[in-house]
Design an enzyme around this catalytic site. Structure first.
Site, PDB file in Angstrom:
ATOM      1  N   TYR A 147       3.811  -1.697 -11.783  1.00 27.89           N
ATOM      2  CA  TYR A 147       3.228  -0.603 -10.636  1.00 27.89           C
ATOM      3  C   TYR A 147       2.228  -1.516  -9.783  1.00 27.89           C
ATOM      4  CZ  TYR A 147      -1.537  -0.588 -13.001  1.00 27.89           C
ATOM      5  OH  TYR A 147      -2.627  -0.903 -13.594  1.00 27.89           O
ATOM      6  N   CYS A 148       1.925  -0.691  -8.523  1.00 30.63           N
ATOM      7  CA  CYS A 148       0.997  -1.432  -7.545  1.00 30.63           C
ATOM      8  C   CYS A 148       0.411  -0.204  -7.044  1.00 30.63           C
ATOM      9  CB  CYS A 148       1.747  -2.202  -6.464  1.00 30.63           C
ATOM     10  SG  CYS A 148       2.999  -1.417  -5.415  1.00 30.63           S
ATOM     11  N   SER A 149      -0.148  -0.252  -5.769  1.00 32.06           N
ATOM     12  CA  SER A 149      -0.916   0.902  -5.235  1.00 32.06           C
ATOM     13  C   SER A 149       0.209   2.190  -4.948  1.00 32.06           C
ATOM     14  CB  SER A 149      -1.268   0.514  -4.002  1.00 32.06           C
ATOM     15  OG  SER A 149      -2.372  -0.384  -3.802  1.00 32.06           O
TER      16      SER A 149
END
Length: 167
Positions: free
Chosen positions: A95-97
């Site tokens: 995941y990231c933002s």
């Protein structure tokens, strides 16, 4: 009673339109080379997975998902990941933002032979928007989320926005 019904319908409409807009954003930047997993599915108690955070160190230190391992984006080191995570069949969620940088890292993992890699749909923003908890660098629950910059912060609907003055 009508007022409560109105509020519920309004909330669901806003939630649905935000979702469509997020869909459009992800379609603009992603090619679906890594399948998505929803925040609800990831949050299920029996979901055993390795969590990789593909954001930058300053973002991770503000907050991250519990048990997430920082792997970064700009300085992602595949050799280091392969050395530590030798079973390439274990389930990995990156995941990231929002799910854009994480698709890039997920694709690198798949290319390296990892077979069970997923991209968290909507990233940490969607996780927080759905009211799931996040922790800070001291393993304490927090409301703060690093939104990278002011423009991207519009995607975080819940929590406290943290960012440097990047436009």
């Amino acid at each position: 009673m009508k007022y409560i019904l109105f509020l519920i319908v309004t909330f669901l409409s806003v939630e649905a339109s935000a979702q469509k807009t997020l869909d459009a954003l992800l379609k603009q930047y992603n090619d679906n080379s890594v399948p998505y997993i929803s925040v609800e599915e990831l949050a299920m108690p029996k979901t055993k997975t390795i969590l990789f955070d593909a954001r930058e160190p300053q973002e991770y230190s503000v907050s991250h998902l519990k048990d997430a391992v920082y792997v970064g984006y700009d300085h992602f080191d595949l050799a280091l990941v392969e050395k530590k995570y030798t079973n390439k069949d274990k389930k990995i969620v990156v995941y990231c933002s929002l799910g854009i940088r994480s698709e890039t890292i997920g694709a690198k993992l798949k290319k390296a032979g990892y077979t069970n890699v997923y991209n968290l749909y909507g990233g940490i923003f969607e996780w927080k928007n759905k009211a799931f908890s996040i922790i800070d660098s001291n393993n304490k629950e927090t409301q703060k989320v690093h939104t990278f910059n002011k423009a991207w912060s519009k995607w975080l609907l819940r929590g406290e926005h943290v960012y440097e003055n990047k436009e």
